[in-house]
Write an enzyme that holds these catalytic residues in place. Sequence first.
Site, PDB file in Angstrom:
ATOM      1  CD  GLU A 190     -21.866 -25.331  77.240  1.00  0.00           C
ATOM      2  OE1 GLU A 190     -20.736 -25.778  77.017  1.00  0.00           O
ATOM      3  OE2 GLU A 190     -22.863 -25.612  76.560  1.00  0.00           O
ATOM      4  CE  LYS A 205     -28.122 -23.327  72.819  1.00  0.00           C
ATOM      5  NZ  LYS A 205     -28.557 -23.480  74.208  1.00  0.00           N
TER       6      LYS A 205
END
Length: 405
Positions: A190, A205
């Site tokens: 990212e 997550k």
Amino acid sequence: MTDIMQTEKKSKLVIGLFGFGVVGQGLYKVLQDVQTADATIKSICVKQKNKPRAVDSVMIKYDPDELLQDPEVNLIVELIDDADAAYEIVKTALLNGKSVVSGNKNMLAHHLKELIEIQRNTNVALLYDASACGSIPVIRNLEEYYDNDLLQSITGILNGSSNFILTKIFQQGWTYQKALKNAQELGFAESNPSFDVDGFDSMFKLIILALHGFGTLVDPEEVFHYGISNVSDHDILYAREKSKKIKLVAQVSKVNGKKFTMFVLPKLVSADEYIYNVEEEYNGVIIEGQFYDKQFMFGKGAGAFPTGSAVLSDITARKHNYRYEYKKLNFFASPLYTRDITIEVYLRYHDLVDLSHFDFESISEKYTGPEYNYVIGRLKLDNLHKLKTLIRKLNVFIAWTGKIN
Ligand SMILES: NC(=O)c1ccc[n+]([C@@H]2O[C@H](COP(=O)([O-])OP(=O)(O)OC[C@H]3O[C@@H](n4cnc5c(N)ncnc54)[C@H](OP(=O)(O)O)[C@@H]3O)[C@@H](O)[C@H]2O)c1
């Protein structure tokens, strides 16, 4: 017109897409390739005005309301990289009676409590299978198949970029910096690498998986996560000498039936573990339960097309009016979250003052050398959590040996 035909007509999806980056463009191409999806993207909202776009310019919008207030749009797909803006978009869409598909684990981990409540009140749905493990359908499986009390733990490599970096370090002898640069060039990492390599992404997550697996939503601030950015040649050598690899692992597990715990830590993984051979940008998730022992899901956890295909799956699920029922949350006694557990870790350090922060209950192995030192010992997860900001500033590296009680 028959009832079936009416239902089919009603279920045609007109999508307002937010974000046209890696995943947004991946979804766009996947949708062009899939003849049966019966879903069309009407408008795409992005941020930067003078960026060239590989799409008809009439579709491009900059004002979110052009999608959120468009009566023809009946599904919002949110694929942007800004969690705060994503929250506003998703909340507004749901309150406007539009169902939403999102891939934003950061936003979801922080706001699911409110977003679940809005779904309850408005009867629209929010789906987000792409938010955890890319193309691997973990969330829907937890909802539909593991919808009973047998589940004991979920353990996984949930972040493709850090797994890619560790693979290059272990298989090709690259330095951490070289591997990170390569991951960024290939679009796996990212924009802010800390999100991946310091375990934030895995932690968000894990919070989502814990909600669907065990029925309790945990505040991100309460979860200990530590990543790979401090890994050194000494740690790699230690792992190699023990015939192990280092993998960034996220785990949520039941403790004594009524409680559960969760954390993200690099782990010393041996060759007999399912995740040992999960390499490159792949993800792997082990689901363990009473009576069925261990099951393993493996697949691409990131990238334009794997993630785009997971988003497509949520879109087609909406065509059939699928929604998460949050079965564990709504129909089971939710277990309490605890950090009052003991884990065994490898701690590599340089200065004794750094070691002194760690409250070891016992030490089973100790090495002191001219360049570095390490201990293997047992300490409370809560001790690590209290040190979570400080640890990143110390010249240390921690890896879980796999032992927990
Ligand atoms: N990449 C992956 O493999 C992957 C996997 C699973 C989940 N996800 C999640 O999917 C989401 C998107 O990731 P990505 O990799 O596609 O990101 P990305 O390549 O950085 O693209 C982000 C897109 O969001 C747009 N954007 C940012 N802020 C916006 C705003 N306020 N309003 C409208 N558009 C805005 C950007 O617009 P501009 O084009 O104008 O800059 C850009 O098109 C993130 O939540 C990420 O965590 C990504």
